[in-house]
Design an enzyme around this catalytic site. Structure first.
Site, short mmCIF file in Angstrom:
data_model
loop_
_atom_site.label_atom_id
_atom_site.label_comp_id
_atom_site.label_asym_id
_atom_site.label_seq_id
_atom_site.Cartn_x
_atom_site.Cartn_y
_atom_site.Cartn_z
N SER A 128 0.84 -1.19 0.00
CA SER A 128 0.00 0.00 0.00
C SER A 128 0.89 1.26 0.00
O SER A 128 1.73 1.41 -0.88
CB SER A 128 -0.95 -0.06 1.20
N GLU A 187 -9.28 -4.44 -7.03
CA GLU A 187 -8.95 -3.24 -6.25
C GLU A 187 -8.81 -2.01 -7.13
O GLU A 187 -8.43 -2.10 -8.30
CB GLU A 187 -7.69 -3.45 -5.42
#
Length: 309
Positions: free
Chosen positions: A150, A245
């Site tokens: 991330s 995602e």
């Protein structure tokens, strides 16, 4: 290849939607949810954990019992996610343990300073300084692999670009799990096409991540969008992303731009998966398989001669 059923995946995603929502949680709430090891995480045999002080920062070594003699002076430096506002060594211990075991390498995780108390470029400086600290401890650049998930993936890219621009020797490679590659523009196609599928991310949540980190500094610094920087000269990159995602298209664009710049880069897109699905390797066989692929990349880049898992 073992696969989790669609029904199980949907149940997990529904849980994540209600319990890992950056849009509604306060910074204090996010930190509380990441303050302790995840509930239900298994214990690991044949591992040693050792705290480390990196100047004022806390870090932790995860050292596998299968560490071969030729790997004693080689390591992974891992930058955790958490939206720049949260994240601890404890919370990431299971993931880093699995990476250590799959690669047969030590992993050093560092707790960089967190926003909003420490806005940009605090985390960047801490990650760069930790790499320099490792070098001063005697680790050769070619014996270090950077990794992150991330915003930790963002910090990996930022660190690599800073090292290159300063004329410093670069590590042997880097792996990125669902990286944020452009914190400013948020214009990737999958922000729209995957909006209903992603249980943990959204354009709004990622706008908040940027605001928490830059504070009053502003958004003009190019390092906040490594996707749009010159990537020439970076080491071998290994990228993993889920096809459910919102960051999918940014990972695809990173691969394309890196390849065009002459960087060796490999991208794995995992079917039906979301951001940093590897974190659930204790329950998702796909997640452990992805980690095993990372382990293979690390062993190849560090030139490991012997390995037993």
């Amino acid at each position: 290849m073992l696969r989790t059923s669609i029904e199980q995946l949907e149940a997990i995603k529904e849980y994540l939607r209600h319990n890992n929502n950056y849009e509604s949680q306060t910074v204090a709430g996010i930190r509380q949810s990441m303050a302790n090891p995840a509930a239900g995480m298994p214990s690991h045999d044949d591992m040693t954990y050792r705290p480390e002080s990196i100047g004022p920062l806390h870090g932790e070594w995860a050292i596998p019992g299968n560490l071969a003699p030729d790997m004693e002076n080689k390591t992974i430096l891992y930058f955790h996610g958490g939206g720049f506002v949260a994240g601890t060594c404890d919370f990431y211990r299971d993931l880093c343990t699995r990476i250590a075991k799959s690669s047969g390498s030590k992993v050093l995780t560092v707790e960089y300073r967190l926003a909003p108390e420490h806005p940009y470029p605090a985390a960047n400086e801490d990650c760069l300084n930790t790499y320099c600290w490792l070098r001063n401890q005697g680790y050769a650049a070619g014996h270090i692999i950077l990794g992150g998930d991330s915003v930790g993936g963002t910090l990996v890219l930022m660190t690599l670009l800073s090292l290159r621009d300063q004329g410093e020797e670069l590590p042997a490679g880097a792996f990125l799990l669902s990286p944020h590659t452009d914190l400013v523009h948020l214009d990737g196609e999958s922000y729209s096409s995957r909006a209903a599928l992603d249980p943990t991310g959204s354009r709004f949540a990622n706008q908040r991540i940027l605001e928490d980190y830059v504070g009053n500094v502003g958004k003009e610094h190019p390092s906040l969008s490594p996707l749009r920087m010159d990537l020439e000269g970076l080491p071998h990159l290994w990228i993993q992303v889920g096809d459910h995602e919102v960051l999918l298209s940014d990972s695809i664009r990173l691969q394309e731009r890196a390849k065009a710049a002459g960087v060796k880069v490999e991208l794995e897109v995992w079917e039906n998966m979301w951001s940093v699905f590897q974190f659930l390797a204790h329950m998702l066989p796909e997640a452990q398989q992805a980690i095993d692929h990372i382990g293979g990349f690390i062993r190849d880049r560090l030139g490991q001669r012997s390995f037993s898992n």
